[in-house]
Design an enzyme around this catalytic site. Structure first.
Site, mmCIF file in Angstrom:
data_model
loop_
_atom_site.group_PDB
_atom_site.id
_atom_site.type_symbol
_atom_site.label_atom_id
_atom_site.label_comp_id
_atom_site.label_asym_id
_atom_site.label_seq_id
_atom_site.Cartn_x
_atom_site.Cartn_y
_atom_site.Cartn_z
ATOM 1 N N GLU A 39 -45.438 80.571 -17.374
ATOM 2 C CA GLU A 39 -44.793 79.263 -17.552
ATOM 3 C C GLU A 39 -45.678 78.276 -16.814
ATOM 4 O O GLU A 39 -45.728 78.266 -15.586
ATOM 5 C CB GLU A 39 -43.371 79.324 -16.996
ATOM 6 C CG GLU A 39 -42.496 78.205 -17.501
ATOM 7 C CD GLU A 39 -42.335 77.116 -16.483
ATOM 8 O OE1 GLU A 39 -43.120 76.132 -16.581
ATOM 9 O OE2 GLU A 39 -41.472 77.229 -15.618
ATOM 10 N N CYS A 89 -42.135 71.086 -13.842
ATOM 11 C CA CYS A 89 -43.023 71.236 -15.014
ATOM 12 C C CYS A 89 -42.448 70.529 -16.224
ATOM 13 O O CYS A 89 -43.189 70.176 -17.138
ATOM 14 C CB CYS A 89 -43.205 72.704 -15.362
ATOM 15 S SG CYS A 89 -43.893 73.640 -14.038
ATOM 16 N N GLU A 140 -50.868 65.875 -15.532
ATOM 17 C CA GLU A 140 -49.513 66.131 -15.036
ATOM 18 C C GLU A 140 -49.367 65.430 -13.687
ATOM 19 O O GLU A 140 -50.151 65.675 -12.764
ATOM 20 C CB GLU A 140 -49.314 67.651 -14.896
ATOM 21 C CG GLU A 140 -47.898 68.036 -14.572
ATOM 22 C CD GLU A 140 -47.683 69.554 -14.594
ATOM 23 O OE1 GLU A 140 -48.641 70.318 -14.344
ATOM 24 O OE2 GLU A 140 -46.534 69.964 -14.841
ATOM 25 N N LYS A 176 -44.059 87.635 -5.133
ATOM 26 C CA LYS A 176 -44.960 86.855 -4.269
ATOM 27 C C LYS A 176 -44.431 85.417 -4.333
ATOM 28 O O LYS A 176 -44.705 84.679 -5.270
ATOM 29 C CB LYS A 176 -46.391 86.957 -4.825
ATOM 30 C CG LYS A 176 -47.491 86.722 -3.812
ATOM 31 C CD LYS A 176 -47.486 85.349 -3.189
ATOM 32 C CE LYS A 176 -48.020 84.279 -4.112
ATOM 33 N NZ LYS A 176 -47.800 82.898 -3.568
HETATM 34 C C1 SIN Z 1 -40.057 74.079 -13.545
HETATM 35 O O1 SIN Z 1 -40.333 73.011 -13.088
HETATM 36 O O2 SIN Z 1 -40.932 74.918 -13.810
HETATM 37 C C2 SIN Z 1 -38.645 74.535 -13.838
HETATM 38 C C3 SIN Z 1 -37.668 73.473 -14.030
HETATM 39 C C4 SIN Z 1 -36.365 73.983 -14.606
HETATM 40 O O3 SIN Z 1 -36.120 75.189 -14.680
HETATM 41 O O4 SIN Z 1 -35.578 73.151 -15.016
#
Ligand code: SIN
Length: 490
Positions: free
Chosen positions: A265, A299, A396, A185
């Site tokens: 994640e 992230c 964040e 998805k």
């Molecule tokens: C992410 O922002 O979740 C992944 C970034 C990365 O794999 O470097």
């Protein structure tokens, strides 16, 4: 820049439907959603908007393909992944153009993402033939113990919009290597790149006479409607998600119903710590990468700059000079350093966080505003003298904003860095070996960059502590997420 600047050959071969059991087709009822170029606000594509019933059909195809797929020779799965890796690398410019169009990042960054993303397929092509078991005599004698690894079964892969190839291949690579068929998805904001990858896999499966249902794709703008029934379906055995902690929690609750194996994640709030003895040039250079990759929409982006009080002013001003010199624009234009954010609400959120920090006494050294042009842009921003409780420090950001907070001694730096419910990435700059060792042992993060602004690598375990997630992607650990262990007493 419009969709027409994507090569016509590429556009004419791009799937815009859903992929079920080897066939691309419209969603039931024919509904579609729009994919927009965030730099121009123009609609690029209309994509099939899958329904819950379409999701179930995709899972049925995956479940049907499962016995044949798990029975394939590991070498066969390895060669499939290697072939897809090679085809993606050979088309890196085309794939990068597509990433830039739907996601906004510059061509150079998009190209780097293609190579990074393809590398997950190469790495897992190499790992597919290497997972092992165990045979030994039981310590008390009398019987043997055999330990086998088996594919867990059909997996639902829910991918985010910020790295449209890498986040897909980071899940697809280990799933296929382990022998699990998948239902993907993709994020509704950037589904096209993932669909292009799926098409390359589909054609390789077909050419090799392998089961068509191994890879299925259900793009949808109504994610929860499609994923909730799948999570409740006993044919599904695994869910892997990259996205916010809030959505991750909901998915985990749903996954509990079928006791699904889950990898999550989730969100981050990475500290970027600059110790008193740091090499300032190196720290500023590292900060550019750690903060501005994908315009801060990662992230693992540095969220808070925690800088020793003797360096805080110099660091903030030097970073502000570098930010002020950056050229904003469409990622496909030459000379552009920074693209747009993904959607209007991302710009609103960033602007709100900057305003809140300024209200609480922070000084805006550069940026702090929208550039007043079409597209979802925000000027790269450096804030100094930021209150430790300001939202820009505790939440964040997901945008090109760098708040600088000063600290006095090492204990305070570590306390500040760890003062968050997140624990995905952390960065630290120091020239002292003792400090580097202490930071790598005490920072509460799943990934720590010492004198580096980037940690990501297909061969390394990517994932977080605390509320940043469960499980790891990439490396040997990433494959474990798609395997289960069976013990036979013989
Ligand atoms: C992410 O922002 O979740 C992944 C970034 C990365 O794999 O470097």
């Amino acid at each position: 820049m419009t969709a027409t600047t994507l090569s016509p050959a590429l556009v004419s071969h791009l799937p815009t439907g859903m992929l079920v059991d080897g066939h691309w087709g419209p969603a039931t009822g024919g509904r579609t959603f729009e994919v927009v170029d965030p730099a121009t606000e123009e609609v690029l594509f209309d994509v099939a908007d899958a329904t819950p019933e379409d999701g179930r059909r995709a899972l049925a195809a995956a479940a049907q393909a499962a016995p044949a797929w798990r029975a394939t020779a590991p070498r066969e799965r390895s060669e499939l992944l290697r072939a897809v890796y090679e085809r993606l690398v050979a088309r890196a410019d085309d794939v990068a153009a597509l990433i830039t169009a739907e996601c906004g990042k510059t061509r150079a960054e998009a190209r780097a993402e293609v190579l990074y993303g393809a590398d997950f397929l190469r790495w897992y092509a190499e790992q597919a033939v290497r997972f092992d078991g165990l045979a030994r005599t039981a310590p008390a004698g009398g019987n043997r113990q055999l330990v086998h690894r088996r594919p867990v079964g059909p997996a639902l892969l829910i991918t985010p919009w910020n790295f449209p190839i890498a986040m897909a291949t980071r899940k697809i690579g280990p799933a296929l290597a382990a022998g699990c068929p998948v239902v993907i998805k993709p994020a509704h904001l950037t589904p096209m790149t993932t669909m292009l990858v799926a098409e390359v896999i589909r054609s390789e499966l077909e050419d090799r006479g392998l089961p068509a249902g191994v890879v299925n794709v259900v793009p949808t703008a109504r994610a929860a409607d499609v994923t909730s029934p799948l999570l409740a379906d006993p044919r599904l055995r695994k869910v892997s998600f990259t996205g916010s902690t809030a959505v991750g929690r909901t998915l985990l609750e749903q996954a509990a119903g079928q006791v699904l194996k889950a990898s999550m994640e989730l969100g981050g709030n990475a500290p970027f710590v600059v110790m008193a003895d740091a090499d300032l040039d190196a720290a500023v250079e590292g900060a550019m990468v750690a903060k501005l990759r994908n315009a801060g929409q990662s992230c693992v982006a540095a969220n808070r700059f925690v800088v020793h009080e003797s360096l805080a002013r110099a660091f903030a001003h030097r970073l502000a000079d570098r930010f002020a010199a950056l050229r904003l624009g469409h990622g496909a234009e030459d000379g552009v350093d920074l693209g747009p954010l993904i959607e209007p609400k991302a710009v609103d959120k960033v602007d709100e966080l900057v305003a809140d920090a300024a209200d609480h006494g922070a000084q805006v050294l550069t940026g702090g505003e929208r550039p007043g042009r079409k597209g979802y842009f925000y000027r790269p921003t450096v804030l100094s003298g930021v209150d430790r409780d300001a939202r820009v420090v505790t939440e964040e950001i997901f945008g090109p904003v760098a708040p600088v907070v000063a600290f006095g001694d090492d204990d305070e730096a570590i306390e500040l860095a760890n003062g968050t419910e997140y624990g995905l990435a952390a960065y630290a700059y120091t020239t002292s070996l003792d400090r580097a060792v202490r930071l790598s042992e005490e920072l509460e993060a799943g990934m720590i960059g010492i004198n580096r602004g980037m940690v990501s690598d297909a061969s390394a375990p990517f994932g977080g502590l605390k509320q940043s997630g469960l499980g790891r992607e990439g490396g040997e650990a990433g494959l474990e997420e798609y395997l289960e262990t069976v013990y036979v007493a013989l």
